[in-house]
Design an enzyme around this catalytic site. Structure first.
Site, PDB file in Angstrom:
ATOM      1  N   ASN A 194     -62.150 -44.158  79.359  1.00 18.70           N
ATOM      2  CA  ASN A 194     -62.236 -43.078  78.130  1.00 18.70           C
ATOM      3  C   ASN A 194     -61.787 -41.787  78.253  1.00 18.70           C
ATOM      4  O   ASN A 194     -61.215 -41.467  77.468  1.00 18.70           O
ATOM      5  CB  ASN A 194     -64.024 -42.752  78.505  1.00 18.70           C
ATOM      6  CG  ASN A 194     -64.375 -41.701  77.679  1.00 18.70           C
ATOM      7  OD1 ASN A 194     -64.200 -40.555  77.786  1.00 18.70           O
ATOM      8  ND2 ASN A 194     -65.309 -41.992  76.460  1.00 18.70           N
ATOM      9  N   THR A 211     -64.504 -35.213  77.105  1.00 20.83           N
ATOM     10  CA  THR A 211     -63.891 -34.654  78.556  1.00 20.83           C
ATOM     11  C   THR A 211     -62.429 -34.623  78.560  1.00 20.83           C
ATOM     12  O   THR A 211     -61.953 -33.583  78.776  1.00 20.83           O
ATOM     13  CB  THR A 211     -64.177 -36.009  79.440  1.00 20.83           C
ATOM     14  OG1 THR A 211     -65.715 -36.359  79.461  1.00 20.83           O
ATOM     15  CG2 THR A 211     -63.552 -35.859  80.819  1.00 20.83           C
ATOM     16  N   LYS A 241     -76.651 -37.563  89.538  1.00 17.53           N
ATOM     17  CA  LYS A 241     -75.939 -38.559  89.517  1.00 17.53           C
ATOM     18  C   LYS A 241     -76.722 -39.875  89.580  1.00 17.53           C
ATOM     19  O   LYS A 241     -77.683 -39.737  90.410  1.00 17.53           O
ATOM     20  CB  LYS A 241     -74.781 -38.590  90.130  1.00 17.53           C
ATOM     21  CG  LYS A 241     -73.609 -39.320  89.668  1.00 17.53           C
ATOM     22  CD  LYS A 241     -72.837 -38.400  88.661  1.00 17.53           C
ATOM     23  CE  LYS A 241     -71.607 -39.173  88.106  1.00 17.53           C
ATOM     24  NZ  LYS A 241     -70.945 -38.440  87.010  1.00 17.53           N
TER      25      LYS A 241
HETATM   26  P1  NAD Z   1     -63.797 -45.434  82.497  1.00 20.71           P
HETATM   27  O1  NAD Z   1     -64.717 -46.660  83.031  1.00 20.71           O
HETATM   28  O2  NAD Z   1     -63.785 -45.499  81.071  1.00 20.71           O
HETATM   29  O3  NAD Z   1     -62.349 -45.878  82.837  1.00 20.71           O
HETATM   30  C1  NAD Z   1     -61.895 -45.846  84.398  1.00 20.71           C
HETATM   31  C2  NAD Z   1     -60.502 -46.451  84.095  1.00 20.71           C
HETATM   32  O4  NAD Z   1     -59.962 -46.328  85.555  1.00 20.71           O
HETATM   33  C3  NAD Z   1     -60.214 -47.927  83.654  1.00 20.71           C
HETATM   34  O5  NAD Z   1     -59.070 -47.844  82.846  1.00 20.71           O
HETATM   35  C4  NAD Z   1     -59.839 -48.479  85.137  1.00 20.71           C
HETATM   36  O6  NAD Z   1     -59.047 -49.629  84.935  1.00 20.71           O
HETATM   37  C5  NAD Z   1     -59.130 -47.250  85.629  1.00 20.71           C
HETATM   38  N1  NAD Z   1     -59.159 -47.624  87.361  1.00 20.71           N
HETATM   39  C6  NAD Z   1     -60.012 -48.045  88.031  1.00 20.71           C
HETATM   40  N2  NAD Z   1     -59.247 -48.067  89.222  1.00 20.71           N
HETATM   41  C7  NAD Z   1     -58.000 -47.553  89.140  1.00 20.71           C
HETATM   42  C8  NAD Z   1     -57.125 -47.794  89.970  1.00 20.71           C
HETATM   43  N3  NAD Z   1     -57.140 -47.921  91.368  1.00 20.71           N
HETATM   44  N4  NAD Z   1     -55.733 -47.079  89.729  1.00 20.71           N
HETATM   45  C9  NAD Z   1     -55.730 -46.907  88.311  1.00 20.71           C
HETATM   46  N5  NAD Z   1     -56.561 -46.789  87.105  1.00 20.71           N
HETATM   47  C10 NAD Z   1     -57.932 -47.433  87.720  1.00 20.71           C
HETATM   48  O7  NAD Z   1     -64.457 -44.285  83.335  1.00 20.71           O
HETATM   49  P2  NAD Z   1     -63.975 -43.012  82.525  1.00 20.71           P
HETATM   50  O8  NAD Z   1     -65.163 -42.497  81.963  1.00 20.71           O
HETATM   51  O9  NAD Z   1     -63.035 -42.629  81.920  1.00 20.71           O
HETATM   52  O10 NAD Z   1     -63.985 -42.137  84.150  1.00 20.71           O
HETATM   53  C11 NAD Z   1     -62.818 -41.733  84.814  1.00 20.71           C
HETATM   54  C12 NAD Z   1     -62.780 -40.625  85.467  1.00 20.71           C
HETATM   55  O11 NAD Z   1     -63.278 -39.299  84.894  1.00 20.71           O
HETATM   56  C13 NAD Z   1     -64.124 -40.969  86.838  1.00 20.71           C
HETATM   57  O12 NAD Z   1     -63.708 -40.044  87.901  1.00 20.71           O
HETATM   58  C14 NAD Z   1     -65.193 -40.140  85.994  1.00 20.71           C
HETATM   59  O13 NAD Z   1     -66.490 -39.785  87.067  1.00 20.71           O
HETATM   60  C15 NAD Z   1     -64.652 -38.940  85.219  1.00 20.71           C
HETATM   61  N6  NAD Z   1     -65.681 -38.228  84.309  1.00 20.71           N
HETATM   62  C16 NAD Z   1     -65.851 -38.920  83.059  1.00 20.71           C
HETATM   63  C17 NAD Z   1     -66.407 -38.430  82.106  1.00 20.71           C
HETATM   64  C18 NAD Z   1     -66.821 -38.971  80.621  1.00 20.71           C
HETATM   65  O14 NAD Z   1     -67.371 -38.563  79.797  1.00 20.71           O
HETATM   66  N7  NAD Z   1     -66.587 -40.270  80.608  1.00 20.71           N
HETATM   67  C19 NAD Z   1     -66.799 -37.174  82.292  1.00 20.71           C
HETATM   68  C20 NAD Z   1     -66.414 -36.169  83.387  1.00 20.71           C
HETATM   69  C21 NAD Z   1     -65.610 -36.981  84.416  1.00 20.71           C
END
Ligand code: NAD
Length: 421
Positions: free
Chosen positions: A219, A189, A105
């Site tokens: 996402n 995801t 990471k």
């Molecule tokens: P992203 O940056 O696209 O979105 C994050 C979202 O979370 C945003 O809408 C933001 O406004 C929101 N957010 C932040 N703080 C918040 C809060 N306190 N309350 C409510 N919403 C809040 O990120 P992502 O890629 O969607 O990732 C989200 C989670 O999924 C993370 O934990 C990431 O590690 C995990 N994840 C993502 C992927 C991927 O392929 N994108 C894969 C596995 C896991």
């Protein structure tokens, strides 16, 4: 949010799993520490001419099962503890899915929304300049995570190509399609989690249509809302970092997506189609069948777990439920489909992208979806069976499943009993 003891919390999952398997002590000794964590200061020129530095890390937690794999996060509260914990989870996630990878990471401690587009490009390229010596298609393969995206992966791949003097598209995944990315990576995801829920729906006794709450609308959260709404389910609550919205008859998902695409928050849709304001606490306690945390770590803890009404929690985010909250939810009879399985669709399609980038031969979207579905179903079923055979939670079962594979690989190099007998 404080991330104190995030890795200690994560390691309790390792201990729980180890109690159900007869693994050699060597295995625990190897998995309880990160193998290599590199810290640098990235220096970039800002648009106003000033130099500014940002702290950045890359962790390669364990590479016994293959090159390390894991996303890069740009977030103002990123810490080394968080990076190592996310890398630990990646180690187990890749093992759950039987991908030939270890876990890694990376992160930069920055608020990317405060940067101009040119500053963001310079920072992304600076990250690759700093870490190119430890990254590589057979060594460590980054991908997007919170607040990083396909364009950033494209800049990083280009920077790596310039450093090594040849195209190396397999150095990074989550790239734009035109730069050697894979079809189906953008929603992988969410789609993996959706396939998992579909596959276990009968076993879990889920109603149709389900009432769903999604916390975090990036996402993972946006694609999940789209997939579930298209399948006839109702999204009754959703949130982003600016606040939460609810609608008992179902939110207008297209309006939510349009707001995000226009750079507005979900709260900006209040008043449209019966959308009402909710507090973030009320969102967690909203009556629903399925709760999908898709934001950040530690969102469901001992302070709010008792309010959860959902019978099923699908962890699209990494580490959204603390160990204390897990115990409270289990007492209430709620089932948690754990992050290392539930959100593993992302790394699974990243693996498909890496395979395609190495071969220079690209698959159709149908092939990607079919392979993702069969992988989610195969490993989801295996975890379900362990949970029932051993009478443990799905989380412990997922760790048992992963630890079995990690132990086999670590023990294949010989153990203490092999060397002293
Ligand atoms: P992203 O940056 O696209 O979105 C994050 C979202 O979370 C945003 O809408 C933001 O406004 C929101 N957010 C932040 N703080 C918040 C809060 N306190 N309350 C409510 N919403 C809040 O990120 P992502 O890629 O969607 O990732 C989200 C989670 O999924 C993370 O934990 C990431 O590690 C995990 N994840 C993502 C992927 C991927 O392929 N994108 C894969 C596995 C896991």
């Amino acid at each position: 949010m404080s991330h104190a003891n995030l890795l200690d919390d994560a390691l309790t999952r390792l201990d729980e799993a180890a109690a159900h398997l007869n693994v050699d002590p060597d295995v625990i000794e190897k998995l309880k520490f990160a193998r290599e964590t590199t810290k640098v200061r990235l220096m970039i020129r800002m648009d106003d001419g000033a130099r500014k530095s940002f702290i950045a890390w890359r962790c390669r937690y364990d590479d016994t099962r293959g090159p390390t794999k894991g996303g890069i996060r740009f977030h103002p509260s990123a810490t080394v503890d968080e990076v190592e914990t996310l890398a630990f989870w990646m180690t187990f996630k890749c093992a759950v899915m039987n991908l030939p990878y270890g876990g890694g990471k990376g992160a930069v401690q920055v608020d990317p929304r405060a940067l101009s587009k040119s500053e963001l490009e310079r920072l992304s390229r600076a990250y690759m300049q700093a870490f190119a010596r430890i990254i590589g298609p057979d060594r460590d393969i980054p991908a997007p995570d919170v607040y990083t995206n396909a364009m950033i992966m494209g800049w990083m791949a280009d920077e790596y190509a310039q450093i090594v003097g040849r195209a190396e598209p397999a150095v990074i995944t989550g790239k734009p399609l035109a730069l050697g990315g894979s079809l189906g990576r953008n929603d992988a995801t969410a789609r993996g989690g959706y396939y998992l829920v579909q596959h276990l729906a009968g076993d879990l006794g889920l109603n149709r249509p389900m009432r769903v709450v999604i916390q975090g609308f990036g996402n993972a959260g946006q694609y999940m809302a789209q997939l579930l709404a298209a399948d006839g389910h109702k999204i009754v609550g959703a949130s982003d970092s600016s606040g939460a919205v609810g609608c008992a008859s179902g939110l207008d998902v297209d309006a939510l997506l349009a707001a995000k695409a226009a750079g507005r928050s979900l709260v900006s849709t209040i008043g449209h189609g019966g959308h009402e304001t909710l507090t973030p606490e009320a969102l967690i306690g909203l009556g629903c069948d399925l709760l999908v945390p898709a934001a950040l770590e530690n969102m469901i803890d001992e302070s709010n777990a008792a309010t959860v009404k959902a019978k099923l929690i699908l962890e699209l985010a990494n580490g959204p439920v603390t160990p204390e909250a897990d115990a409270i939810l289990a007492k209430k009879g709620a089932i948690v489909l754990p992050d290392i399985l539930a959100n593993a669709g992302g790394v699974t399609v990243s693996y498909f992208e890496w395979v395609q980038s190495r071969q220079g031969y690209y698959w159709t979207l149908e092939e990607i979806h079919e392979r993702l579905r069969s992988t989610m179903e195969r490993e989801g079923r295996a975890v379900w069976n362990i949970a029932h055979d051993k009478n443990v939670s799905m989380r412990t079962a997922a760790y048992v499943h992963a630890l079995g594979r990690l132990a086999e690989a670590i023990e294949a190099h010989g153990t203490q009993s092999f060397f002293v007998s």
